[in-house]
Design a protein around this motif. Structure first.
Motif, PDB file in Angstrom:
ATOM      1  N   PHE A  67     -11.088   7.303   2.031  1.00 14.98           N
ATOM      2  CA  PHE A  67      -9.907   6.710   2.715  1.00 14.98           C
ATOM      3  C   PHE A  67     -10.247   7.140   4.173  1.00 14.98           C
ATOM      4  O   PHE A  67      -9.789   6.447   5.131  1.00 14.98           O
ATOM      5  CB  PHE A  67      -8.691   6.418   1.992  1.00 14.98           C
ATOM      6  CG  PHE A  67      -7.735   5.538   2.501  1.00 14.98           C
ATOM      7  CD1 PHE A  67      -7.802   4.304   2.447  1.00 14.98           C
ATOM      8  CD2 PHE A  67      -6.756   6.285   3.416  1.00 14.98           C
ATOM      9  CE1 PHE A  67      -6.903   3.525   3.026  1.00 14.98           C
ATOM     10  CE2 PHE A  67      -5.968   5.453   4.239  1.00 14.98           C
ATOM     11  CZ  PHE A  67      -5.910   3.984   3.960  1.00 14.98           C
TER      12      PHE A  67
ATOM     13  N   GLU B 261      -5.454   1.245  -2.891  1.00 14.08           N
ATOM     14  CA  GLU B 261      -6.094   0.023  -2.125  1.00 14.08           C
ATOM     15  C   GLU B 261      -6.549  -0.898  -3.295  1.00 14.08           C
ATOM     16  O   GLU B 261      -6.482  -2.165  -3.402  1.00 14.08           O
ATOM     17  CB  GLU B 261      -7.379   0.675  -1.563  1.00 14.08           C
ATOM     18  CG  GLU B 261      -6.912   0.880   0.098  1.00 14.08           C
ATOM     19  CD  GLU B 261      -8.204   1.292   0.842  1.00 14.08           C
ATOM     20  OE1 GLU B 261      -8.335   0.499   1.912  1.00 14.08           O
ATOM     21  OE2 GLU B 261      -9.334   1.748   0.368  1.00 14.08           O
TER      22      GLU B 261
ATOM     23  N   PHE C  70       0.872  -1.217  -0.007  1.00 21.33           N
ATOM     24  CA  PHE C  70       0.023  -0.070  -0.121  1.00 21.33           C
ATOM     25  C   PHE C  70       0.724   1.416  -0.032  1.00 21.33           C
ATOM     26  O   PHE C  70       0.484   2.132  -0.623  1.00 21.33           O
ATOM     27  CB  PHE C  70      -0.894  -0.007   1.215  1.00 21.33           C
ATOM     28  CG  PHE C  70      -1.853   1.209   1.202  1.00 21.33           C
ATOM     29  CD1 PHE C  70      -2.975   1.436   0.476  1.00 21.33           C
ATOM     30  CD2 PHE C  70      -1.424   2.245   2.012  1.00 21.33           C
ATOM     31  CE1 PHE C  70      -3.635   2.703   0.734  1.00 21.33           C
ATOM     32  CE2 PHE C  70      -2.182   3.453   2.350  1.00 21.33           C
ATOM     33  CZ  PHE C  70      -3.316   3.636   1.415  1.00 21.33           C
TER      34      PHE C  70
ATOM     35  N   GLN D  79      -5.406  -4.857  -4.152  1.00 24.13           N
ATOM     36  CA  GLN D  79      -6.421  -5.722  -4.162  1.00 24.13           C
ATOM     37  C   GLN D  79      -6.261  -6.585  -5.483  1.00 24.13           C
ATOM     38  O   GLN D  79      -6.319  -7.870  -5.542  1.00 24.13           O
ATOM     39  CB  GLN D  79      -7.842  -5.099  -4.107  1.00 24.13           C
ATOM     40  CG  GLN D  79      -8.872  -6.378  -4.191  1.00 24.13           C
ATOM     41  CD  GLN D  79      -8.794  -7.187  -3.161  1.00 24.13           C
ATOM     42  OE1 GLN D  79      -8.235  -6.855  -2.046  1.00 24.13           O
ATOM     43  NE2 GLN D  79      -9.507  -8.601  -3.388  1.00 24.13           N
TER      44      GLN D  79
END
Length: 340
Positions: free
Chosen positions: A327, A58, A44, A62
């Protein structure tokens, strides 16, 4: 006498272990998830520095997990290096399309803010790796703006070398480039980052010591909260600049507001339009004390505050575009201040 299994005890053909059987899918998926979790903060941190967007970071991580879960993991000699390569190339693809989008952006474009004091459900560090003060500066709003000057390849080389300490040999492997090419890219990136520009992101002075910064930002927030224009005049530098990012979604300054007198008039006008119940909370934003504007748990703005050597505020970069606050809103929701 030897006992023999009865017919009910004997394993049927379906019960006998199959040496060629595939391992349990659920167990394999759980193992993949556990191992990936250890790498997630670092991945990240890489993606956020590359993209300047926490939401996109993010999504990128993923995407990397989906590739990880489908990979032949036992054959990976260096899983961390493999994942770094995957995330870097995913970011390079995103940066290519992001450049055109940002050129059409309404008003000033600023990176997405993150809270970096390690509090909240995401756990420390919020934008990892930020275990030390040295790691804070490379996620500052100013540094992320400097990185916007770079080509995608220059940005990848610079981030991997400066923030993660990659030697040129490993950079070449991550980016599929020669070592000499990586050296050239890093040299160009370093020169561009050091150049002065209209964004005022290049360092012009040494800021106050970290332990003093929060006290100074608290003074700025206290004056703003009380509508104390005389107090604001004392804490603002003569050449202060206010940068606002509303993205055309909310009312915000479309152009930078320059100079103390203009910023004071701007703040006086904003105070009269502020939403009922709005509060200002000092928090660590992108590695330094900043300000969260919120109504209860709902974040409506986040400001990165930069200070000069004399402790006066030189730049305020306020992000109010709701698309960029998802976020940081999740981070802030777990804090005690969100319940006020």
């Amino acid at each position: 006498m030897t006992s023999h299994p009865t017919p009910d005890d004997r394993p049927t053909p379906d019960d006998r272990p199959d040496p060629d059987a595939e391992p349990d899918a659920n167990a394999d998926a759980e193992a993949a998830a556990r191992e990936f979790t250890a790498y997630r903060p670092r991945l990240f941190g890489l993606a956020y520095r590359m993209l300047g967007s926490a939401e996109e970071a993010e999504d990128t991580v993923q995407d990397a997990y989906l590739r990880w879960s489908g990979a032949d993991r036992p054959s990976l000699v260096r899983p961390a290096a493999w994942l770094t390569r995957v995330v870097t190339h995913l970011c390079l693809n995103r940066l290519t399309s992001a450049r055109a989008t940002r050129e059409r952006y309404t008003g000033t474009w600023l990176p997405e803010p993150v809270l970096t004091d390690g509090r909240g459900p995401l756990g420390p560090p919020g934008a990892g790796p930020l275990e030390s003060a040295e790691r804070h500066d490379d996620v500052s709003m100013a540094m992320l703006l400097l990185l916007e000057r770079l080509t995608p390849a220059e940005r990848a080389v610079y981030v991997l070398r400066e923030a993660f300490g990659y030697p040129y040999r490993e950079l070449a492997g991550v980016l599929d480039l020669g070592e000499a090419n990586c050296r050239q890219l890093y040299g160009r990136a370093a020169r561009r980052v050091a150049e002065p520009g209209d964004d005022r992101a290049a360092a012009r002075f040494e800021p106050p010591a970290p332990e003093r910064r929060r006290e100074l930002v608290e003074s700025f927030v206290s004056a703003a909260r009380d509508g104390d224009l005389a107090g604001l005049e004392r804490v603002l530098a003569r050449d202060v600049v206010w940068w606002g990012d509303g993205g055309g979604k909310v009312r915000s300054a479309l152009r930078p507001v320059r100079g103390r007198d203009h910023v004071l008039r701007f703040l006086a006008g904003v105070a009269g339009r502020q939403e009922a119940g709005a509060a200002l909370t000092v928090a660590e934003v992108n590695g330094a004390p900043g300000v969260v504007l919120h109504v209860g748990a709902r974040v409506i703005g986040v400001a990165a505050v930069e200070l000069g050597a004399d402790g006066r505020v030189t730049d305020v970069r306020m992000v109010m575009n709701p698309d960029k606050l998802g976020f940081v809103s999740r981070q802030f929701a777990a804090r005690p201040e969100a319940a006020r």
